[in-house]
Motif scaffolding. Structure first.
Motif, PDB file in Angstrom:
ATOM      1  N   GLN A   1      35.839  42.746  44.755  1.00 45.64           N
ATOM      2  CA  GLN A   1      35.470  42.158  43.461  1.00 45.64           C
ATOM      3  C   GLN A   1      35.634  40.648  43.519  1.00 45.64           C
ATOM      4  O   GLN A   1      34.796  39.915  42.989  1.00 45.64           O
ATOM      5  CB  GLN A   1      36.338  42.745  42.344  1.00 45.64           C
ATOM      6  CG  GLN A   1      36.025  44.176  42.014  1.00 45.64           C
ATOM      7  CD  GLN A   1      36.899  44.725  40.895  1.00 45.64           C
ATOM      8  OE1 GLN A   1      37.915  44.143  40.523  1.00 45.64           O
ATOM      9  NE2 GLN A   1      36.495  45.878  40.349  1.00 45.64           N
ATOM     10  N   LYS A   2      36.698  40.185  44.172  1.00 47.73           N
ATOM     11  CA  LYS A   2      36.947  38.747  44.270  1.00 47.73           C
ATOM     12  C   LYS A   2      35.851  38.048  45.064  1.00 47.73           C
ATOM     13  O   LYS A   2      35.366  36.988  44.661  1.00 47.73           O
ATOM     14  CB  LYS A   2      38.314  38.488  44.915  1.00 47.73           C
ATOM     15  CG  LYS A   2      38.697  37.027  44.931  1.00 47.73           C
ATOM     16  CD  LYS A   2      40.101  36.810  45.427  1.00 47.73           C
ATOM     17  CE  LYS A   2      40.421  35.317  45.355  1.00 47.73           C
ATOM     18  NZ  LYS A   2      41.780  35.018  45.756  1.00 47.73           N
TER      19      LYS A   2
ATOM     20  N   ALA B   1      32.798  37.869  42.912  1.00 44.96           N
ATOM     21  CA  ALA B   1      33.023  36.879  41.852  1.00 44.96           C
ATOM     22  C   ALA B   1      32.849  35.454  42.386  1.00 44.96           C
ATOM     23  O   ALA B   1      32.246  34.603  41.726  1.00 44.96           O
ATOM     24  CB  ALA B   1      34.420  37.061  41.264  1.00 44.96           C
ATOM     25  N   GLU B   2      33.344  35.190  43.591  1.00 48.43           N
ATOM     26  CA  GLU B   2      33.224  33.847  44.179  1.00 48.43           C
ATOM     27  C   GLU B   2      31.761  33.481  44.406  1.00 48.43           C
ATOM     28  O   GLU B   2      31.367  32.330  44.200  1.00 48.43           O
ATOM     29  CB  GLU B   2      34.013  33.779  45.494  1.00 48.43           C
ATOM     30  CG  GLU B   2      35.520  33.749  45.287  1.00 48.43           C
ATOM     31  CD  GLU B   2      36.309  33.889  46.587  1.00 48.43           C
ATOM     32  OE1 GLU B   2      35.695  34.099  47.660  1.00 48.43           O
ATOM     33  OE2 GLU B   2      37.551  33.790  46.514  1.00 48.43           O
TER      34      GLU B   2
ATOM     35  N   PHE C   1      30.415  32.513  41.017  1.00 47.61           N
ATOM     36  CA  PHE C   1      31.165  31.467  40.312  1.00 47.61           C
ATOM     37  C   PHE C   1      31.729  31.975  38.984  1.00 47.61           C
ATOM     38  O   PHE C   1      31.625  31.323  37.953  1.00 47.61           O
ATOM     39  CB  PHE C   1      30.305  30.204  40.098  1.00 47.61           C
ATOM     40  CG  PHE C   1      29.749  29.651  41.376  1.00 47.61           C
ATOM     41  CD1 PHE C   1      30.554  28.947  42.252  1.00 47.61           C
ATOM     42  CD2 PHE C   1      28.409  29.861  41.722  1.00 47.61           C
ATOM     43  CE1 PHE C   1      30.047  28.448  43.441  1.00 47.61           C
ATOM     44  CE2 PHE C   1      27.895  29.369  42.905  1.00 47.61           C
ATOM     45  CZ  PHE C   1      28.711  28.656  43.785  1.00 47.61           C
ATOM     46  N   ILE C   2      32.298  33.181  39.050  1.00 51.49           N
ATOM     47  CA  ILE C   2      32.954  33.793  37.888  1.00 51.49           C
ATOM     48  C   ILE C   2      34.301  34.329  38.351  1.00 51.49           C
ATOM     49  O   ILE C   2      34.615  34.286  39.552  1.00 51.49           O
ATOM     50  CB  ILE C   2      32.104  34.934  37.265  1.00 51.49           C
ATOM     51  CG1 ILE C   2      31.828  36.034  38.306  1.00 51.49           C
ATOM     52  CG2 ILE C   2      30.801  34.395  36.686  1.00 51.49           C
ATOM     53  CD1 ILE C   2      31.121  37.250  37.770  1.00 51.49           C
ATOM     54  N   SER C   3      35.095  34.867  37.428  1.00 53.92           N
ATOM     55  CA  SER C   3      36.399  35.405  37.818  1.00 53.92           C
ATOM     56  C   SER C   3      36.267  36.859  38.265  1.00 53.92           C
ATOM     57  O   SER C   3      35.332  37.572  37.852  1.00 53.92           O
ATOM     58  CB  SER C   3      37.384  35.312  36.650  1.00 53.92           C
ATOM     59  OG  SER C   3      37.046  36.265  35.664  1.00 53.92           O
ATOM     60  N   ASP C   4      37.232  37.288  39.106  1.00 54.08           N
ATOM     61  CA  ASP C   4      37.209  38.672  39.540  1.00 54.08           C
ATOM     62  C   ASP C   4      37.522  39.618  38.388  1.00 54.08           C
ATOM     63  O   ASP C   4      37.139  40.782  38.396  1.00 54.08           O
ATOM     64  CB  ASP C   4      38.142  38.907  40.724  1.00 54.08           C
ATOM     65  CG  ASP C   4      39.583  38.479  40.467  1.00 54.08           C
ATOM     66  OD1 ASP C   4      39.811  37.659  39.554  1.00 54.08           O
ATOM     67  OD2 ASP C   4      40.473  38.970  41.178  1.00 54.08           O
ATOM     68  N   LYS C   5      38.207  39.104  37.349  1.00 54.25           N
ATOM     69  CA  LYS C   5      38.453  39.920  36.151  1.00 54.25           C
ATOM     70  C   LYS C   5      37.144  40.265  35.449  1.00 54.25           C
ATOM     71  O   LYS C   5      36.995  41.353  34.881  1.00 54.25           O
ATOM     72  CB  LYS C   5      39.391  39.188  35.194  1.00 54.25           C
ATOM     73  CG  LYS C   5      40.818  39.117  35.695  1.00 54.25           C
ATOM     74  CD  LYS C   5      41.711  38.408  34.704  1.00 54.25           C
ATOM     75  CE  LYS C   5      43.130  38.325  35.260  1.00 54.25           C
ATOM     76  NZ  LYS C   5      44.032  37.594  34.382  1.00 54.25           N
ATOM     77  N   THR C   6      36.184  39.343  35.489  1.00 52.98           N
ATOM     78  CA  THR C   6      34.869  39.597  34.879  1.00 52.98           C
ATOM     79  C   THR C   6      34.168  40.731  35.613  1.00 52.98           C
ATOM     80  O   THR C   6      33.603  41.638  34.984  1.00 52.98           O
ATOM     81  CB  THR C   6      34.006  38.324  34.904  1.00 52.98           C
ATOM     82  OG1 THR C   6      34.692  37.289  34.202  1.00 52.98           O
ATOM     83  CG2 THR C   6      32.649  38.552  34.270  1.00 52.98           C
TER      84      THR C   6
ATOM     85  N   SER D   1      35.602  43.071  37.321  1.00 53.24           N
ATOM     86  CA  SER D   1      36.363  44.278  36.991  1.00 53.24           C
ATOM     87  C   SER D   1      35.949  44.837  35.632  1.00 53.24           C
ATOM     88  O   SER D   1      35.783  46.049  35.473  1.00 53.24           O
ATOM     89  CB  SER D   1      37.863  43.970  36.992  1.00 53.24           C
ATOM     90  OG  SER D   1      38.597  45.120  36.620  1.00 53.24           O
ATOM     91  N   LYS D   2      35.733  43.956  34.659  1.00 49.67           N
ATOM     92  CA  LYS D   2      35.287  44.400  33.325  1.00 49.67           C
ATOM     93  C   LYS D   2      33.925  45.074  33.412  1.00 49.67           C
ATOM     94  O   LYS D   2      33.683  46.082  32.756  1.00 49.67           O
ATOM     95  CB  LYS D   2      35.237  43.213  32.354  1.00 49.67           C
ATOM     96  CG  LYS D   2      36.599  42.767  31.866  1.00 49.67           C
ATOM     97  CD  LYS D   2      36.455  41.629  30.889  1.00 49.67           C
ATOM     98  CE  LYS D   2      37.815  41.152  30.405  1.00 49.67           C
ATOM     99  NZ  LYS D   2      37.698  40.030  29.465  1.00 49.67           N
TER     100      LYS D   2
END
Length: 197
Positions: free
Chosen positions: A21-22, A25-26, A29-34, A36-37
Motif C-alpha cells: 500500500q505504501k 501511495a508513493e 503522491f498520497i498517504s498509505d492510509k488513503t 488502506s481506506k
C-alpha cells in the motif's frame, strides 16, 4: 460491471503487482492510509486519480473500473486471429490482433463472433486482376446495411468501410490464404475462407 472502481479491485491488482500500500501511495503522491481506506471500502479514489492509479497498477482505466484485467495471449500477433469490435452507436470499427478492452461512445464493446453466411447474407467473390471482387446481396438502407468488408491474411488486414445506400461491393487485394469478413449492422459478422487465386 461496477459503476466505479472498488477497493477489492484495487487490492487485487496491487497484490498481483507485488507492491505494498505504501509503494502504491508513493507513486500516487498520497498517504498509505488513503490506499488502506480505499481497500477497506471506507473511501473511493477521486476521479482525477483513476488514470494515475490505473497506470500504477499496469491496467487500463476500463480494466480498473471493471475489475477484469485483459491479457493478450496472442504474443505472435497472428493477423488470422484478428478480433473485431463495432460500436452500435457510431459504427466505429476496431480490429485487434488479440483480445482487448475497447470502449466507444461510453459502451464496452464485445468482440464480434464470426458466423458462416446464411441464405440472406451470401458473399460472392471473384478473382480478377490480382484482386477479389466481393459482393453481397443486401438492402443497404439507413437502418440495415453492411458496415465493412475485410480481407485478413497472416500478414495484413485490409478493411473497406461501407455506408448506407452504397453498393454492397468492393475490391480487395488478393494476397494469399486467409479470411474474408462482411459485417451487417443487424445480423453481425460473417466469415468465409478467401478463395485460392
Amino acid at each position: 460491471m461496477n459503476p466505479y472502481v472498488t477497493g477489492q479491485t484495487i487490492q487485487m491488482l496491487r497484490e498481483k503487482r507485488g507492491i505494498t500500500q505504501k509503494q502504491l501511495a508513493e507513486q500516487l503522491f498520497i498517504s498509505d492510509k488513503t490506499v488502506s481506506k480505499w481497500e477497506t471500502g471506507k473511501g473511493l479514489p477521486d476521479i482525477t486519480l483513476l488514470e494515475p492509479l490505473a497506470k500504477a497498477l499496469h491496467v487500463s482505466v476500463p480494466e480498473l473500473i471493471s475489475g477484469t484485467a485483459v491479457t493478450n495471449r496472442n504474443r505472435t500477433a497472428n493477423m488470422l486471429k484478428t478480433q473485431w469490435y463495432v460500436c452500435p452507436l457510431c459504427g466505429n470499427v476496431i480490429s485487434a490482433a488479440g483480445e482487448g478492452a475497447f470502449h466507444c461512445c461510453g459502451i464496452a464493446l464485445p468482440p464480434l463472433v464470426p458466423e458462416e453466411p446464411d441464405e440472406s447474407h451470401t458473399i460472392s467473390v471473384e478473382c480478377m486482376d490480382g484482386e477479389y471482387f466481393v459482393r453481397m446481396e443486401h438492402p443497404m438502407t439507413k437502418s440495415h446495411y453492411l458496415s465493412f468488408f475485410a480481407a485478413v491474411t497472416s500478414e495484413r488486414v485490409t478493411l473497406v468501410k461501407l455506408y448506407p445506400e452504397q453498393e454492397p461491393e468492393t475490391r480487395l487485394p488478393a494476397r494469399g490464404r486467409g479470411w474474408l469478413y462482411a459485417c451487417c449492422n443487424r445480423h453481425g459478422l460473417f466469415r468465409i475462407p478467401l478463395p485460392k487465386r
